[in-house]
Design an enzyme around this catalytic site. Sequence first.
Site, PDB file in Angstrom:
ATOM      1  N   ARG A 268       0.839  -1.196   0.000  1.00 35.89           N
ATOM      2  CA  ARG A 268       0.000   0.000   0.000  1.00 35.89           C
ATOM      3  C   ARG A 268       0.871   1.241   0.000  1.00 35.89           C
ATOM      4  O   ARG A 268       1.927   1.267   0.646  1.00 35.89           O
ATOM      5  CB  ARG A 268      -0.907   0.043   1.234  1.00 35.89           C
ATOM      6  CG  ARG A 268      -2.210  -0.718   1.060  1.00 35.89           C
ATOM      7  CD  ARG A 268      -3.109  -0.091  -0.016  1.00 35.89           C
ATOM      8  NE  ARG A 268      -4.301  -0.850  -0.286  1.00 35.89           N
ATOM      9  CZ  ARG A 268      -4.417  -1.864  -1.151  1.00 35.89           C
ATOM     10  NH1 ARG A 268      -3.372  -2.258  -1.845  1.00 35.89           N
ATOM     11  NH2 ARG A 268      -5.570  -2.475  -1.336  1.00 35.89           N
ATOM     12  N   GLU A 297      -2.293   8.219  -5.307  1.00 40.24           N
ATOM     13  CA  GLU A 297      -2.786   7.468  -6.465  1.00 40.24           C
ATOM     14  C   GLU A 297      -4.065   8.134  -6.929  1.00 40.24           C
ATOM     15  O   GLU A 297      -4.866   8.564  -6.092  1.00 40.24           O
ATOM     16  CB  GLU A 297      -3.060   6.013  -6.089  1.00 40.24           C
ATOM     17  CG  GLU A 297      -1.788   5.225  -5.875  1.00 40.24           C
ATOM     18  CD  GLU A 297      -2.022   3.726  -5.622  1.00 40.24           C
ATOM     19  OE1 GLU A 297      -3.002   3.182  -6.161  1.00 40.24           O
ATOM     20  OE2 GLU A 297      -1.224   3.130  -4.906  1.00 40.24           O
ATOM     21  N   HIS A 315      -0.097   0.115  -9.803  1.00 41.62           N
ATOM     22  CA  HIS A 315      -0.962  -0.695  -8.916  1.00 41.62           C
ATOM     23  C   HIS A 315      -1.554  -1.881  -9.697  1.00 41.62           C
ATOM     24  O   HIS A 315      -2.777  -2.037  -9.784  1.00 41.62           O
ATOM     25  CB  HIS A 315      -2.077   0.179  -8.328  1.00 41.62           C
ATOM     26  CG  HIS A 315      -2.671  -0.387  -7.064  1.00 41.62           C
ATOM     27  ND1 HIS A 315      -3.137   0.379  -6.040  1.00 41.62           N
ATOM     28  CD2 HIS A 315      -2.887  -1.667  -6.667  1.00 41.62           C
ATOM     29  CE1 HIS A 315      -3.623  -0.375  -5.071  1.00 41.62           C
ATOM     30  NE2 HIS A 315      -3.479  -1.635  -5.436  1.00 41.62           N
TER      31      HIS A 315
HETATM   32  O1  3PG Z   1      -5.687  -5.082  -2.421  1.00 42.68           O
HETATM   33  C1  3PG Z   1      -5.580  -5.599  -3.532  1.00 42.68           C
HETATM   34  O2  3PG Z   1      -6.172  -6.649  -3.822  1.00 42.68           O
HETATM   35  C2  3PG Z   1      -4.666  -4.994  -4.541  1.00 42.68           C
HETATM   36  O3  3PG Z   1      -4.185  -3.776  -4.104  1.00 42.68           O
HETATM   37  C3  3PG Z   1      -5.270  -4.920  -5.916  1.00 42.68           C
HETATM   38  O4  3PG Z   1      -6.069  -3.796  -6.115  1.00 42.68           O
HETATM   39  P1  3PG Z   1      -6.915  -3.646  -7.468  1.00 42.68           P
HETATM   40  O5  3PG Z   1      -8.021  -4.644  -7.419  1.00 42.68           O
HETATM   41  O6  3PG Z   1      -7.419  -2.255  -7.479  1.00 42.68           O
HETATM   42  O7  3PG Z   1      -6.012  -3.945  -8.621  1.00 42.68           O
END
Ligand code: 3PG
Length: 342
Positions: A268, A297, A315
């Site tokens: 994170r 972000e 991400h």
């Molecule tokens: O917590 C999660 O599963 C990841 O950070 C993935 O996030 P996303 O589904 O937005 O790609």
Amino acid sequence: MVNDLVIRNQFIINNHLSTINYNTMKVLANDGLTQSGIDALKENGFEVITDKVPQENLITYINENQITVLLVRSATKVTKEMIDNCPSLEIIGRGGVGMDNIEVAYAREKGKHVINTPAASSESVAELVFAHLFSGSRFLQDSNRQMPVKGNTEFAKLKKAYEKGVELRGKTIGIVGIGRIGQEVARIALGLGMKVIASDTKIGKASVRVDFYNQQYINVEIETEPLEQLIQHSDFITLHVPAQNGPIIGKAELDKMKTGAAIVNCARGGVIDEEALIEALDSGKLAFAGLDVFEKEPTPSEKILTHPKISLTPHTGAATEEAQDRIGTELANQIASILLVK
Ligand SMILES: O=C(O)[C@H](O)COP(=O)(O)O
């Protein structure tokens, strides 16, 4: 034998949905859902909507369309206001692991089900960690930027600039958080011949199974140690902790790392202090960083985006076909088991 299952407002008789199908329950997948997840939900009689509704219009949309299930990834925020003002919502589903974009405790207090898919993306996130490690240790992020611009004229100079690559084999990787993803990272690292150390605030010891192509495997026990010790002993550090209130790796921790070490954050944003990280990269204390998540972000700072020693991804830890397929079908199964009452 007659097998009657009552599915809320529908009926299954002899395993067939009856034609009495009033008020089909609606699922809004606001950050998208794989076809396998959509199909599994439809097979269970749900209507699936994959419109991307802007955050500010969500409450109105949910009420006007009487949405029963709201599915999100990390983009859509599920706020207290939404929970209070959307009585039709029964399930909030997170396709993924981190639920920091959802008011989980509040939603549960108000009687909503909140679900996620904690195991579905571990392999994909772990593989991305190694993509960053391989990238940084051989300067891929910089050569990919430089070669198209300078390749013809300065090929030899670039070759010289990248001549101090390092191998991962034989190095020590420090895994901060040895839960599902951390254990996947350990499994790959062991396969690569790395020494694995870990630190965790809850888990004392993890047992990691490493499989080989010929159906043989070994179980490796990984003891955890205090974070401070891990920081000092690691050549590479990778973070696998949930969202925190402040950085767990700041200037003090970066100062204690080995000179020439590297760090990867696919957990994170905010878990590493970005300003302190840039200082450590600029001073030569750290060789490189791999970042999939950012303090800001979706628009990380310019310094982060342009730094030659930072390998970047937007991400995308869970963004593989396999992980998203597992996420979709797992969510569909969980929704069916909550809403389709025998
Ligand atoms: O917590 C999660 O599963 C990841 O950070 C993935 O996030 P996303 O589904 O937005 O790609």
